[in-house]
Design a protein around this motif. Sequence first.
Motif, short mmCIF file in Angstrom:
data_model
loop_
_atom_site.label_atom_id
_atom_site.label_comp_id
_atom_site.label_asym_id
_atom_site.label_seq_id
_atom_site.Cartn_x
_atom_site.Cartn_y
_atom_site.Cartn_z
N GLU A 208 3.91 0.28 -7.39
CA GLU A 208 3.17 -0.97 -7.31
C GLU A 208 1.69 -0.67 -7.45
O GLU A 208 1.21 0.41 -7.09
CB GLU A 208 3.44 -1.63 -5.95
N PHE A 209 0.94 -1.62 -8.01
CA PHE A 209 -0.51 -1.49 -8.13
C PHE A 209 -1.17 -2.13 -6.91
O PHE A 209 -0.69 -3.15 -6.41
CB PHE A 209 -1.03 -2.17 -9.40
N LEU A 210 -2.26 -1.53 -6.46
CA LEU A 210 -3.00 -2.13 -5.35
C LEU A 210 -3.85 -3.28 -5.89
O LEU A 210 -4.51 -3.14 -6.91
CB LEU A 210 -3.91 -1.10 -4.68
N GLU A 211 -3.83 -4.40 -5.20
CA GLU A 211 -4.62 -5.56 -5.59
C GLU A 211 -6.08 -5.30 -5.22
O GLU A 211 -6.38 -4.97 -4.07
CB GLU A 211 -4.11 -6.80 -4.86
N THR A 212 -6.99 -5.44 -6.17
CA THR A 212 -8.41 -5.16 -5.91
C THR A 212 -9.29 -6.35 -6.21
O THR A 212 -10.51 -6.23 -6.19
CB THR A 212 -8.87 -3.96 -6.75
N THR A 213 -8.75 -7.52 -6.46
CA THR A 213 -9.57 -8.68 -6.84
C THR A 213 -10.47 -9.14 -5.71
O THR A 213 -11.49 -9.76 -5.96
CB THR A 213 -8.69 -9.85 -7.30
N ASP A 214 -10.13 -8.85 -4.46
CA ASP A 214 -10.95 -9.29 -3.34
C ASP A 214 -12.04 -8.28 -2.97
O ASP A 214 -12.82 -8.53 -2.06
CB ASP A 214 -10.08 -9.55 -2.11
N LEU A 215 -12.08 -7.15 -3.65
CA LEU A 215 -13.10 -6.15 -3.35
C LEU A 215 -14.41 -6.53 -4.03
O LEU A 215 -14.43 -7.09 -5.11
CB LEU A 215 -12.65 -4.77 -3.84
N ARG A 216 -15.52 -6.20 -3.41
CA ARG A 216 -16.82 -6.45 -4.03
C ARG A 216 -17.54 -5.13 -4.20
O ARG A 216 -17.35 -4.19 -3.44
CB ARG A 216 -17.65 -7.43 -3.21
N GLN A 217 -18.39 -5.09 -5.18
CA GLN A 217 -19.14 -3.85 -5.46
C GLN A 217 -20.26 -3.73 -4.43
O GLN A 217 -21.02 -4.67 -4.21
CB GLN A 217 -19.72 -3.90 -6.85
N VAL A 218 -20.34 -2.58 -3.79
CA VAL A 218 -21.42 -2.37 -2.81
C VAL A 218 -22.39 -1.28 -3.26
O VAL A 218 -23.41 -1.07 -2.64
CB VAL A 218 -20.85 -2.01 -1.41
N TRP A 219 -22.06 -0.59 -4.35
CA TRP A 219 -22.93 0.47 -4.82
C TRP A 219 -22.64 0.70 -6.29
O TRP A 219 -21.52 0.53 -6.75
CB TRP A 219 -22.67 1.76 -4.04
N SER A 220 -23.66 1.06 -7.05
CA SER A 220 -23.45 1.34 -8.47
C SER A 220 -24.04 2.70 -8.80
O SER A 220 -24.76 3.29 -8.00
CB SER A 220 -24.11 0.26 -9.34
N VAL B 291 0.84 -1.20 0.00
CA VAL B 291 0.00 0.00 0.00
C VAL B 291 0.88 1.25 0.00
O VAL B 291 0.64 2.19 -0.75
CB VAL B 291 -0.96 0.00 1.22
N TYR B 292 1.91 1.25 0.83
CA TYR B 292 2.84 2.37 0.85
C TYR B 292 3.49 2.57 -0.51
O TYR B 292 3.55 3.68 -1.03
CB TYR B 292 3.92 2.14 1.92
N GLU B 293 3.96 1.48 -1.11
CA GLU B 293 4.60 1.57 -2.43
C GLU B 293 3.65 2.15 -3.47
O GLU B 293 4.02 2.97 -4.30
CB GLU B 293 5.10 0.20 -2.88
N ALA B 294 2.39 1.72 -3.44
CA ALA B 294 1.41 2.18 -4.43
C ALA B 294 1.03 3.64 -4.21
O ALA B 294 0.94 4.42 -5.16
CB ALA B 294 0.16 1.31 -4.38
#
Length: 125
Positions: free
Chosen positions: A108-120, A99-102
């Motif tokens: 570095e890129f932040l990994e977002t594959t574990d995030l879920r959509q909670v609003w559209s 996170v610091y690196e990003a």
Amino acid sequence: KPVSFGEHRVMFRPRDSHDLRVLATDLVVSPQADIRLKKNGGAWAQKNQASSATHEENGWYEASLDTTDTNTLGILIVAVHEAGALPVWKEFMVVPANVYEALVNGGEFLETTDLRQVWSISGSR
């Protein structure tokens, strides 16, 4: 995991306000036990790094922290209260290395594959 780095320096300074003027800025902040840490809501403890704070100039002080002092993710409060002076403190956020690196270095890129959509945009879930 917490960011891994060697010795780290914290700068702090007593503040003036409308009803208070700092008359002297060259306090001796010693021993290390006068510098207290609160790691992510845990109990207050003295810092691990053995040195005390040193006066730089114009009321600015420098204190060193080591990896033991910064080994807990979350909010880190560094506080100093010397006899005859008002307490001062500074809050920091200890984040994982990626996170610091990003956020800071952009390396570095932040990994977002574990995030879920909670609003559209449509407002539906």
